[in-house]
Design a protein around this motif. Structure first.
Motif, short mmCIF file in Angstrom:
data_model
loop_
_atom_site.label_atom_id
_atom_site.label_comp_id
_atom_site.label_asym_id
_atom_site.label_seq_id
_atom_site.Cartn_x
_atom_site.Cartn_y
_atom_site.Cartn_z
N ALA A 109 0.80 -1.23 0.00
CA ALA A 109 0.00 0.00 0.00
C ALA A 109 0.83 1.28 0.00
CB ALA A 109 -0.96 0.00 1.20
N ASN A 110 2.04 1.24 0.54
CA ASN A 110 2.86 2.45 0.64
C ASN A 110 3.88 2.60 -0.49
OD1 ASN A 110 1.63 3.37 3.05
ND2 ASN A 110 2.79 1.84 4.18
N MET A 111 3.82 1.73 -1.49
CA MET A 111 4.76 1.81 -2.61
C MET A 111 4.08 2.48 -3.80
SD MET A 111 6.67 -1.89 -2.30
CE MET A 111 8.01 -1.46 -3.39
N ASP A 112 4.83 3.32 -4.52
CA ASP A 112 4.24 3.97 -5.69
C ASP A 112 4.33 3.05 -6.92
OD1 ASP A 112 6.76 4.35 -6.97
OD2 ASP A 112 7.03 6.27 -5.97
N GLU A 113 3.62 3.43 -7.96
CA GLU A 113 3.50 2.60 -9.17
C GLU A 113 4.85 2.28 -9.81
OE1 GLU A 113 0.71 1.09 -10.18
OE2 GLU A 113 -0.35 2.01 -8.49
N GLU A 114 5.73 3.26 -9.85
CA GLU A 114 7.06 3.04 -10.46
C GLU A 114 7.83 1.95 -9.73
OE1 GLU A 114 11.28 5.44 -11.05
OE2 GLU A 114 9.48 6.57 -10.51
N TRP A 115 7.78 1.96 -8.40
CA TRP A 115 8.53 0.96 -7.63
C TRP A 115 7.83 -0.39 -7.64
CZ3 TRP A 115 13.30 1.84 -7.34
CH2 TRP A 115 13.77 3.15 -7.26
N LEU A 116 6.50 -0.39 -7.75
CA LEU A 116 5.78 -1.66 -7.90
C LEU A 116 6.18 -2.35 -9.20
CD1 LEU A 116 2.22 -0.73 -6.61
CD2 LEU A 116 3.90 -2.22 -5.50
N ALA A 117 6.31 -1.55 -10.26
CA ALA A 117 6.73 -2.12 -11.55
C ALA A 117 8.14 -2.69 -11.43
CB ALA A 117 6.67 -1.05 -12.63
N ALA A 118 9.04 -1.98 -10.75
CA ALA A 118 10.40 -2.49 -10.55
C ALA A 118 10.38 -3.77 -9.73
CB ALA A 118 11.27 -1.43 -9.88
N LEU A 119 9.62 -3.77 -8.64
CA LEU A 119 9.55 -4.95 -7.77
C LEU A 119 9.01 -6.15 -8.53
CD1 LEU A 119 9.70 -6.27 -4.94
CD2 LEU A 119 7.38 -5.38 -4.53
N SER A 120 8.03 -5.94 -9.39
CA SER A 120 7.39 -7.06 -10.09
C SER A 120 8.40 -7.87 -10.92
CB SER A 120 6.24 -6.58 -10.96
OG SER A 120 6.71 -5.84 -12.06
N HIS A 121 9.47 -7.22 -11.37
CA HIS A 121 10.48 -7.92 -12.18
C HIS A 121 11.35 -8.86 -11.34
CE1 HIS A 121 9.43 -5.78 -15.79
NE2 HIS A 121 9.52 -4.63 -15.13
N TYR A 122 11.30 -8.75 -10.04
CA TYR A 122 12.11 -9.61 -9.16
C TYR A 122 11.38 -10.89 -8.77
CZ TYR A 122 15.54 -5.91 -8.68
OH TYR A 122 16.52 -4.98 -8.93
N GLY A 123 10.14 -11.03 -9.20
CA GLY A 123 9.38 -12.22 -8.85
C GLY A 123 8.78 -12.86 -10.08
N GLU A 124 7.88 -13.79 -9.84
CA GLU A 124 7.24 -14.50 -10.95
C GLU A 124 5.77 -14.74 -10.64
OE1 GLU A 124 9.88 -17.86 -10.96
OE2 GLU A 124 8.54 -19.04 -9.72
N GLU A 125 5.00 -14.85 -11.71
CA GLU A 125 3.57 -15.11 -11.60
C GLU A 125 3.33 -16.61 -11.70
OE1 GLU A 125 1.07 -12.42 -14.09
OE2 GLU A 125 3.06 -11.65 -14.65
N GLN A 126 2.28 -17.06 -11.02
CA GLN A 126 1.91 -18.47 -11.06
C GLN A 126 0.39 -18.57 -10.99
OE1 GLN A 126 3.59 -20.75 -7.81
NE2 GLN A 126 2.11 -22.39 -8.06
N VAL A 127 -0.19 -19.38 -11.86
CA VAL A 127 -1.63 -19.65 -11.82
C VAL A 127 -1.84 -20.85 -10.91
CG1 VAL A 127 -3.61 -20.40 -13.20
CG2 VAL A 127 -2.01 -18.69 -14.12
N PHE A 128 -2.90 -20.80 -10.08
CA PHE A 128 -3.23 -21.95 -9.25
C PHE A 128 -4.68 -22.36 -9.52
CE2 PHE A 128 -4.12 -18.24 -6.58
CZ PHE A 128 -5.39 -18.50 -6.10
#
Length: 162
Positions: free
Chosen positions: A12-31
């Motif tokens: 909640a306290n992160m801005d859109e630019e940093w959320l986009a950066a953070l997203s590249h450090y992880g991976e998506e998975q469908v369950f």
């Protein structure tokens, strides 16, 4: 720059630019429904954020399952493992189809090395979540007047319990 991660929950306290950066450090998975993402007793090193769908968290101390919670979009699980790698205290499985984003502790460390301020903001969100969950557990103990021997593993073992 858009991100699959949204400003909600621990983010909640992160801005859109940093959320986009953070997203590249992880991976998506469908369950899928009934798919287990974390097994109680298994060691893992990932934090998961729910992008869509519903999961349930439960314990299976004996034969019967004890449902702890249903969690959904914006919530997270597995967060304890980024601080202390140990066997998972509960199982997490899908109730509906959905999608999670996850990041392991090594990638979290890389994110923090490259983006220290936002890394601290991320960890602050995790710590706020852990604090809320601890308060809830404490309230449950008070409400049900659980004796200390019930909640102490050492005392349960001494008394012949498992």
């Amino acid at each position: 720059m858009t991100s699959i991660l949204k400003r909600e929950g621990i983010l909640a306290n992160m801005d859109e630019e940093w959320l986009a950066a953070l997203s590249h450090y992880g991976e998506e998975q469908v369950f899928q429904p009934y798919e287990i993402l974390i097994h109680q007793g298994d060691t893992h090193d990932r934090i998961f954020i729910i992008l869509s769908g519903v999961l349930e968290v439960y314990l299976k101390p004996e034969e019967e399952e004890i449902k702890l919670a249903e969690i959904g979009k914006g919530e997270c699980f597995g967060e304890i493992s980024i601080f202390e790698p140990a066997p998972a205290s509960a199982t997490v499985r899908g109730v509906t189809q959905g999608q999670v984003w996850s990041m392991n502790v090594d990638l979290l460390q890389q994110f923090m090395d490259h983006h220290p301020l936002e890394g601290c903001t991320f960890l602050l969100g995790v710590n706020q979540l852990l604090s809320r969950r601890l308060r809830l557990v404490n309230e449950t103990i008070r409400k049900h007047k659980l004796p200390p021997s019930f909640i102490s593993i050492r005392n349960r073992i001494k008394m012949g319990g498992h």
